[in-house]
Design a protein around this motif. Structure first.
Motif, short mmCIF file in Angstrom:
data_model
loop_
_atom_site.label_atom_id
_atom_site.label_comp_id
_atom_site.label_asym_id
_atom_site.label_seq_id
_atom_site.Cartn_x
_atom_site.Cartn_y
_atom_site.Cartn_z
N ALA A 26 10.87 -21.36 -23.82
CA ALA A 26 11.18 -20.04 -24.38
C ALA A 26 12.15 -19.33 -23.44
O ALA A 26 11.78 -18.42 -22.70
CB ALA A 26 9.91 -19.22 -24.57
N PRO A 27 13.42 -19.75 -23.43
CA PRO A 27 14.40 -19.11 -22.52
C PRO A 27 14.68 -17.67 -22.93
O PRO A 27 14.45 -17.28 -24.09
CB PRO A 27 15.63 -20.01 -22.66
N ILE A 28 15.19 -16.90 -21.98
CA ILE A 28 15.50 -15.49 -22.23
C ILE A 28 16.90 -15.21 -21.73
O ILE A 28 17.28 -15.63 -20.64
CB ILE A 28 14.49 -14.56 -21.52
N SER A 29 17.66 -14.50 -22.54
CA SER A 29 18.97 -13.99 -22.13
C SER A 29 18.81 -12.52 -21.77
O SER A 29 18.35 -11.72 -22.60
CB SER A 29 20.00 -14.16 -23.25
N PHE A 30 19.14 -12.18 -20.54
CA PHE A 30 19.01 -10.81 -20.06
C PHE A 30 20.39 -10.16 -19.98
O PHE A 30 21.29 -10.67 -19.31
CB PHE A 30 18.35 -10.78 -18.67
N TYR A 31 20.53 -9.03 -20.65
CA TYR A 31 21.74 -8.23 -20.57
C TYR A 31 21.40 -6.98 -19.75
O TYR A 31 20.43 -6.28 -20.06
CB TYR A 31 22.23 -7.84 -21.96
N VAL A 32 22.18 -6.73 -18.73
CA VAL A 32 21.91 -5.60 -17.84
C VAL A 32 23.13 -4.69 -17.83
O VAL A 32 24.25 -5.14 -17.56
CB VAL A 32 21.59 -6.08 -16.42
N VAL A 33 22.91 -3.41 -18.13
CA VAL A 33 23.99 -2.43 -18.19
C VAL A 33 23.79 -1.41 -17.08
O VAL A 33 22.76 -0.72 -17.04
CB VAL A 33 24.04 -1.71 -19.56
N HIS A 34 24.75 -1.34 -16.18
CA HIS A 34 24.75 -0.30 -15.16
C HIS A 34 25.44 0.93 -15.74
O HIS A 34 26.64 0.90 -16.00
CB HIS A 34 25.48 -0.79 -13.91
N LEU A 35 24.68 1.99 -15.95
CA LEU A 35 25.19 3.20 -16.57
C LEU A 35 25.69 4.15 -15.49
O LEU A 35 24.93 4.55 -14.60
CB LEU A 35 24.10 3.87 -17.41
N VAL A 36 26.97 4.50 -15.58
CA VAL A 36 27.61 5.34 -14.57
C VAL A 36 28.26 6.53 -15.26
O VAL A 36 28.94 6.36 -16.29
CB VAL A 36 28.68 4.55 -13.78
N GLU A 37 28.04 7.72 -14.72
CA GLU A 37 28.69 8.90 -15.28
C GLU A 37 30.18 8.82 -15.04
O GLU A 37 30.63 8.47 -13.95
CB GLU A 37 28.13 10.18 -14.65
N ILE A 38 30.96 9.16 -16.05
CA ILE A 38 32.41 9.06 -15.94
C ILE A 38 32.92 10.08 -14.93
O ILE A 38 32.50 11.23 -14.92
CB ILE A 38 33.06 9.26 -17.33
N ALA A 39 33.82 9.61 -14.07
CA ALA A 39 34.44 10.48 -13.06
C ALA A 39 35.74 9.84 -12.64
O ALA A 39 35.81 8.63 -12.41
CB ALA A 39 33.52 10.66 -11.85
N GLY A 40 36.78 10.65 -12.56
CA GLY A 40 38.06 10.14 -12.10
C GLY A 40 38.84 9.38 -13.15
O GLY A 40 39.80 8.68 -12.82
N ARG A 41 38.47 9.47 -14.40
CA ARG A 41 39.20 8.81 -15.47
C ARG A 41 38.98 9.59 -16.76
O ARG A 41 38.01 10.36 -16.89
CB ARG A 41 38.75 7.35 -15.65
N THR A 42 39.87 9.42 -17.72
CA THR A 42 39.73 10.12 -19.00
C THR A 42 39.03 9.27 -20.04
O THR A 42 38.22 9.77 -20.80
CB THR A 42 41.12 10.51 -19.53
N ALA A 43 39.34 7.98 -20.08
CA ALA A 43 38.79 7.11 -21.11
C ALA A 43 37.52 6.44 -20.61
O ALA A 43 37.45 5.99 -19.47
CB ALA A 43 39.82 6.05 -21.52
N PRO A 44 36.49 6.34 -21.44
CA PRO A 44 35.27 5.63 -21.04
C PRO A 44 35.53 4.13 -20.94
O PRO A 44 36.53 3.62 -21.44
CB PRO A 44 34.29 5.96 -22.17
N LEU A 45 34.59 3.44 -20.32
CA LEU A 45 34.79 2.01 -20.05
C LEU A 45 33.48 1.28 -20.24
O LEU A 45 32.42 1.72 -19.79
CB LEU A 45 35.29 1.82 -18.61
N LEU A 46 33.54 0.15 -20.93
CA LEU A 46 32.42 -0.80 -21.02
C LEU A 46 32.97 -2.16 -20.63
O LEU A 46 33.77 -2.74 -21.37
CB LEU A 46 31.82 -0.82 -22.42
N MET A 47 32.55 -2.66 -19.48
CA MET A 47 33.14 -3.88 -18.93
C MET A 47 32.08 -4.93 -18.70
O MET A 47 31.02 -4.66 -18.13
CB MET A 47 33.87 -3.57 -17.62
N ALA A 48 32.36 -6.15 -19.16
CA ALA A 48 31.51 -7.30 -18.87
C ALA A 48 31.98 -7.95 -17.58
O ALA A 48 33.18 -8.10 -17.35
CB ALA A 48 31.56 -8.29 -20.02
#
Length: 818
Positions: free
Chosen positions: A484-506
């Motif tokens: 029963a393998p598991i795929s773990f997705y982990v998202v580091h949530l950071v408040e936007i600072a120093g940029r105008t456009a948001p970012l979601l990066m793998a």
């Protein structure tokens, strides 16, 4: 001096070099230039902030508040009063105020450049490029043609006739920063339409800036009656070359020697400010506006942490909230409504109206060609039709080099104010972004409905690197194994600072992006090590999401839907080992609440009691880790039990199911009839009992209680019995076993039982689980929450309450520390 030699418009006043000694010496504090400037800054900041507070609920952007504050404090409203004008905004103070205001504008535009992400141009597809170019070119061409037609068909004053073409063209320009600020005000920056608007406006804004630069350079060359155009272009190219080939490598070297945002050296900041001021002098010396150099330097500085965030953090609030408002007062001082003739006003407003129509057409035509829905194309056109401070600055520059006259400038600024004040509320109150992560009915993304022997996917959210140990420990407890393998997705949530456009990066192995916070690197390294230790049956996919807190949950929900995860794990906003400001803690709590409300899959809120930063060796070796499930009935409790049963497959985990039954109802379970109700609860409980035959680490305990006091007593007696407790979030409101809980529910996101356990200050960690339902309205309907009782009583496996004994070998509660 001969009076005839004094230029027209010159104002003479007494030079003041002394400091005010105060009212005790019969001197007004406003007699000093310094105190007068402080008073002007205070008035402008207070009026702007107050108007913004009042107008924000009406859907107005901050630009509308700034312009309105300038008009109110300017000569058209309060400035009419001679006492106010002479005391607060005397003519003698204008050269100081003007200098201070434009210095603030220079820093503000430098910040804009720092926050601009030019990489969106490289990532832009054909659709974005087409929309951006058409947004600029179509209104520019069509409005210029309309202006030319009006010069031949409508009688107008000579000065308007000379500038009508420029008026028409300047009304067609746009700015990416204006659009980003508008999207932030409307809370649409993370929506699909918001991302498309940011990318498209960046391209159209660059086209507009390049066009304005060519026009202003050409005009100055012609006005000088010398062939200086090529020379001015040469010095512009030199500035760009310096920014790209010398200044940018310097900033990259600074970043390489910076560990995080807080450790940016003051010497680095000082060097950058010196370069900014020197670039402004360079631009003025060679015939360009002084803001040209700072904007170019800002754009070549990598946005985001560490350097970009540090610059924005140090400057943005003070500049935008304190210094910038006075610029609009200075601009409003140049606005004289008495100079406006109705005929000229109508002509310019016709051009402004058609410029908006051309922009709508320029956006909608390519958007519809690329199969964007008509409604989305329309709203995208309305968003990109807004203008703001950048456009006002361009108009001021055009007025200073006599491309347009003062009356036209006044009407055009008024047009920007009116159209922005109309378009922004239309978008705010009528556009509803499509929630693309909503799951269709019947497609339940839950652990209970997943095959127990198949791969599952779990997504975890964390805000600080201190959260990493507890997340990894929970992953260990979830027991990924070859069957029963598991795929773990982990998202580091950071408040936007120093940029105008948001970012979601793998994050991919071996890749490092300097724009991502260094804190993410530590998290990723720990996750990679966990993946290596569990290779073959655990896969880890780390992400970093940089966005405002208000829309941070959208990244989580979208990723959960796209990756078809069964459960999202988020950390409780209070942690005994992490100390943050109350404002930041409340913001994280709102993120959790939004995830719970909108996530398309099951959600678990993990409350760490401070012991979960210990090593995971207890699970990896031979210690016993004690997990308890509090079962009162309902889909959330069934989901918690489903997760716990997966954990129980690990040989070192001892699982105990504690089921509460209503003694007053003949021992019946307190479950309701929603989502399967009593029958579903009996099925999962009986299935768990059957599993005990093959798994000796599973225990069952049934507790018959009469009221909420009995429930509290039983749960209180469990304090030292478990290392991790799982409980459902939602239960029947009117159950006698939970009577009074709702009156003391401090944290509704934890539910009645979860909140009560947290208030008892257990040493054990708690995981509050909410199961995804195909229709949340069904659960929220009070008619579906009636209490049922069992037809017959299910006999407990044990007649007496015997909690699992503490683990041998001196095992301490929380050795793994969930």
């Amino acid at each position: 001096m001969n009076v005839s030699s004094i230029p027209e418009g010159t104002v003479c006043f007494e030079q003041q070099l002394h400091w005010s000694r105060g009212i005790f010496f019969n001197e007004s504090p406003f007699s000093s230039n310094t105190s007068l400037l402080l008073a002007q800054l205070s008035f402008c900041a207070i009026v702007t902030a107050s108007l913004h507070r009042l107008l924000t609920p009406l859907g107005q952007s901050v630009f509308v508040s700034q312009i309105l504050a300038g008009v109110i404090l300017g000569p058209s409203v309060l400035g009419i009063n001679s006492v106010f004008r002479d005391k607060i905004f005397p003519v003698s103070s204008f050269y100081i105020v003007d200098t201070f205001a434009y210095f603030g504008v220079m820093l503000f535009l430098f910040i804009i450049g720092v926050k601009t992400d030019l990489s969106v141009i490289q990532k832009s597809g054909k659709k974005v490029v087409a929309i951006g170019i058409c947004t600029f070119s179509m209104p520019l061409l069509l409005n210029s043609l309309l202006g030319n037609l009006m010069t031949h068909s409508i009688p107008m004053e000579p000065r308007l006739h000379r500038s009508i073409i420029w008026i028409a063209s300047f009304q067609a320009i746009s700015s990416s920063h204006v659009i980003v600020c508008l999207l932030a005000d409307l809370n649409l920056i993370k929506s699909h339409l918001g991302r498309l608007a940011i990318s498209s406006s960046t391209i159209s804004g660059i086209c507009s800036s390049f066009w304005a630069l060519i026009v202003f350079t050409g005009k100055q060359s012609v006005h000088a009656k010398q062939h200086t155009f090529l020379a001015m272009i040469f010095f512009i190219v030199v500035m760009v070359f310096f920014a790209l080939c010398i200044f940018r490598p310097i900033t990259l070297r600074m970043i390489r020697h910076t560990a995080n945002t807080k450790s940016v050296k003051e010497s680095h900041i000082c060097i950058i400010f010196i370069f900014v001021m020197a670039s402004a002098i360079y631009g003025e010396y060679f015939g360009q506006h002084f803001i040209f150099g700072p904007v170019i330097l800002g754009m070549v500085i990598p946005d985001g942490p560490p350097l970009g965030s540090a610059l924005v953090t140090k400057l943005e609030f003070f500049v935008s909230s304190i210094i910038l408002p006075i610029f609009f007062v200075v601009s409003a001082a140049r606005i004289d409504f008495s100079l406006i003739s109705m005929r000229n006003f109508v002509i310019i407003e016709i051009l402004a109206f058609f410029a908006t129509l051309w922009k709508l057409a320029g956006v909608m035509l390519p958007a519809l060609y690329w199969k964007l829905p008509v409604s989305d194309a329309l709203y995208l056109g309305l968003i990109l039709s807004n203008q703001g401070i950048m456009d006002v600055l361009i108009l001021e520059r055009a007025k200073s080099i006599e491309l347009i006259d003062t009356e036209s400038f006044t009407v055009m600024v008024l047009s920007i104010f009116l159209f922005t004040g109309i378009l922004a509320p239309i978008v705010k109150f009528s556009y509803r972004p499509t929630k693309r992560y909503v799951v269709a009915a019947g497609e339940w993304m839950t652990l209970q409905n997943a095959n127990p022997n198949s791969e599952i996917r779990i997504l975890a959210c964390l805000h600080y690197q201190e959260h990493t140990p507890c997340i990894i420990n929970l992953f260990e407890a979830s027991y990924p194994n070859p069957l029963a393998p598991i795929s773990f997705y982990v998202v580091h949530l950071v408040e936007i600072a120093g940029r105008t456009a948001p970012l979601l990066m793998a994050h991919h192995p071996g890749m490092r992006d300097p724009s991502v916070p260094s804190e993410s690197d530590h998290i990723i390294n720990a996750l990679r090590f966990f993946e290596h230790e569990n290779r073959g049956h655990a896969s880890v996919y780390p992400f970093t999401a940089i966005s405002p807190y208000a829309s941070m949950h959208e990244d989580v929900c979208t990723l959960a839907a796209e990756r078809s995860v069964s459960m999202v794990i988020t950390l409780f906003h209070i942690h005994p080992l992490i100390h943050v400001s109350e404002e930041e803690s409340n913001a994280i709590r709102v993120v959790n609440q939004n995830i719970i409300q909108e996530c398309p899959c099951s959600v678990g809120v993990l409350i760490d009691r401070g012991t979960m930063n210990c090593s995971a060796a207890s699970l990896l070796h031979h210690d016993v880790y004690r997990v308890g499930v509090i079962f009162l009935g309902g889909p959330d409790d069934r989901e918690a039990l489903a997760y716990a049963r997966r954990m129980a497959k690990r040989p070192t985990i001892r699982l105990t199911l504690v089921r509460f039954v209503d003694e007053s109802g003949g021992g019946a379970n307190m479950s309701t009839s929603y989502s399967g109700g009593v029958d579903a609860d009996l099925d999962v409980v009986n299935e768990y009992k059957d599993s005990q035959m093959t798994n000796k680490q599973c225990f069952y305990q049934e507790e018959a209680v009469q009221d909420s006091v009995g429930v509290v007593g039983v749960i209180r007696s469990m304090e030292s019995c478990f290392d991790l407790i799982l409980v459902g979030r939602r239960h029947e409101d009117d159950s006698p076993l939970l009577a009074g809980f709702q009156d003391w529910n401090e944290f509704p996101e934890l539910g009645f039982v979860g909140d009560m356990i947290v208030s008892l200050e257990y040493k054990a960690s708690v995981l509050v689980v909410q199961q995804a339902l195909p229709n949340e309205d069904y659960f929220d309907n009070p008619q579906n929450l009636r209490q049922d009782s069992f037809v017959g009583m299910e006999m407990p496996l044990n007649d007496n309450r015997v909690w699992p004994a503490p683990a041998p070998r001196g095992h301490q509660s929380g050795s793994l520390a969930m």
